[in-house]
Scaffold this active site. Structure first.
Site, short mmCIF file in Angstrom:
data_model
loop_
_atom_site.label_atom_id
_atom_site.label_comp_id
_atom_site.label_asym_id
_atom_site.label_seq_id
_atom_site.Cartn_x
_atom_site.Cartn_y
_atom_site.Cartn_z
CG HIS A 190 18.76 -16.35 0.07
ND1 HIS A 190 18.19 -15.16 0.42
CD2 HIS A 190 18.99 -17.22 0.77
CE1 HIS A 190 17.92 -15.57 1.85
NE2 HIS A 190 18.24 -16.62 2.10
NE ARG A 240 19.66 -16.53 8.82
CZ ARG A 240 18.40 -16.65 8.49
NH1 ARG A 240 18.40 -17.09 7.41
NH2 ARG A 240 17.52 -16.01 9.42
CG HIS A 262 13.62 -17.14 1.63
ND1 HIS A 262 14.47 -18.10 1.19
CD2 HIS A 262 14.60 -16.76 2.78
CE1 HIS A 262 15.49 -18.59 1.91
NE2 HIS A 262 15.52 -17.68 2.89
CG ASP A 277 17.37 -14.61 4.99
OD1 ASP A 277 16.83 -15.54 4.94
OD2 ASP A 277 18.52 -14.36 4.92
#
Length: 291
Positions: A263, A278, A107, A109
């Site tokens: 990723h 994150r 995907h 993000d």
């Protein structure tokens, strides 16, 4: 004052290491611009040895690239710092410390947002003795390697991206480890439409912008044809020749450009702790070739 640090390209199809740079210290505008150029050029930056970096400093550095996103899964925000999403396989008192199943599928993000992410920064806090690698693919190289007739077919097409579709699937698989969304949360992430091929706003390069994680269907095509074309693009873009496997080292912070990469988290043994923080930088509306 300019920092003395090295940017060393990795031998793979994307990626660069940033060496001898302490992000806990101030970074002047020239050095910041150097890092930003490298991100556009190499798509994934690996900042080594960031053991001194605090959550506040990670947020401050991330914010220099643009506004930060507050992830819809508010259950897993770092206390006092909603800009940080905890990604972790750790279970304490029967409850997950962070988003346990993050990244278990290819995907980009927040591609399910009207303004998808420019990039994400992931700082390693706990790392397992084995496993825990992250795979990245170069979606510019993947697009460039397509046959000309397939490029011509997809250049003007658009596809829908949906967080709700993926979240529902993950809920069925993981139950309480991925809580469902409230009506208010769901309203924040309606399906959106983006071009299948987007133009990078800094480099001008063309990249595929579809993923098995969030892309649901191609507009204007029958379902069967849409599914077949998406499956073809997924298989092509994630082929080994476009991949870089990041093997995490202690205190790494990895910054990837969501406008030109996908990723995937490969996972690690469940008895080994893995925790990362994150931050996610908001990007712009994807621009297609015809725009």
């Amino acid at each position: 004052m300019s920092a003395s640090f090295e940017i060393r390209d990795l031998p793979e199809i994307l990626g660069a290491e940033i060496l001898n740079l302490d992000l806990a210290q101030p970074l002047d505008d020239d050095d910041f611009a150097r890092i930003r150029r490298s991100l556009a050029d190499r798509a994934v930056l690996v900042f080594r040895d960031q053991e001194k970096l605090t959550p506040e400093q990670q947020i401050a550095f991330s914010r220099r690239f643009g506004p930060l996103e507050i992830h819809v899964q508010h259950h897993f925000h770092l206390a006092g710092h909603p800009e940080i999403l905890i990604v972790s396989n750790v279970i304490e008192d029967g409850k997950p410390l962070g988003l346990v199943d993050a990244g278990k599928y290819w995907h980009s993000d927040l591609s399910y947002m009207a303004l998808p992410s420019l990039g994400s920064l992931l700082h390693s806090k706990e790392w397992p003795a084995e496993g825990g690698d992250t795979l990245f693919v170069n979606m510019v190289a993947a697009y460039e390697a397509l046959p000309d007739d397939l490029k011509a077919k997809i250049d003007g097409l658009s596809a829908e991206h949906s967080y709700l579709a993926r979240n529902l699937k993950q809920q069925k698989l993981n139950g309480e480890l991925r809580p469902g969304l409230t009506a208010e949360q769901a309203a924040r992430v309606p399906p959106v439409v983006h071009p299948i091929v987007r133009v990078h706003p800094e480099s001008g390069k063309r990249a595929l912008f579809v993923s098995e994680g969030f892309t649901t269907h191609i507009l204007g095509l029958p379902e069967e044809e849409s599914d077949a074309l998406l499956a073809q693009l997924y298989a092509h873009s994630t082929a080994p020749q476009f991949q870089y496997r990041h093997k995490w080292q202690p205190n790494d912070m990895v910054f990837w450009d969501n406008r030109q990469t996908l990723h995937l988290a490969t996972g690690c043994p469940p008895d080994l702790r893995r925790t990362l923080y994150r931050t996610t930088v908001q990007g712009d509306a994807p621009r297609g070739i015809a725009a």
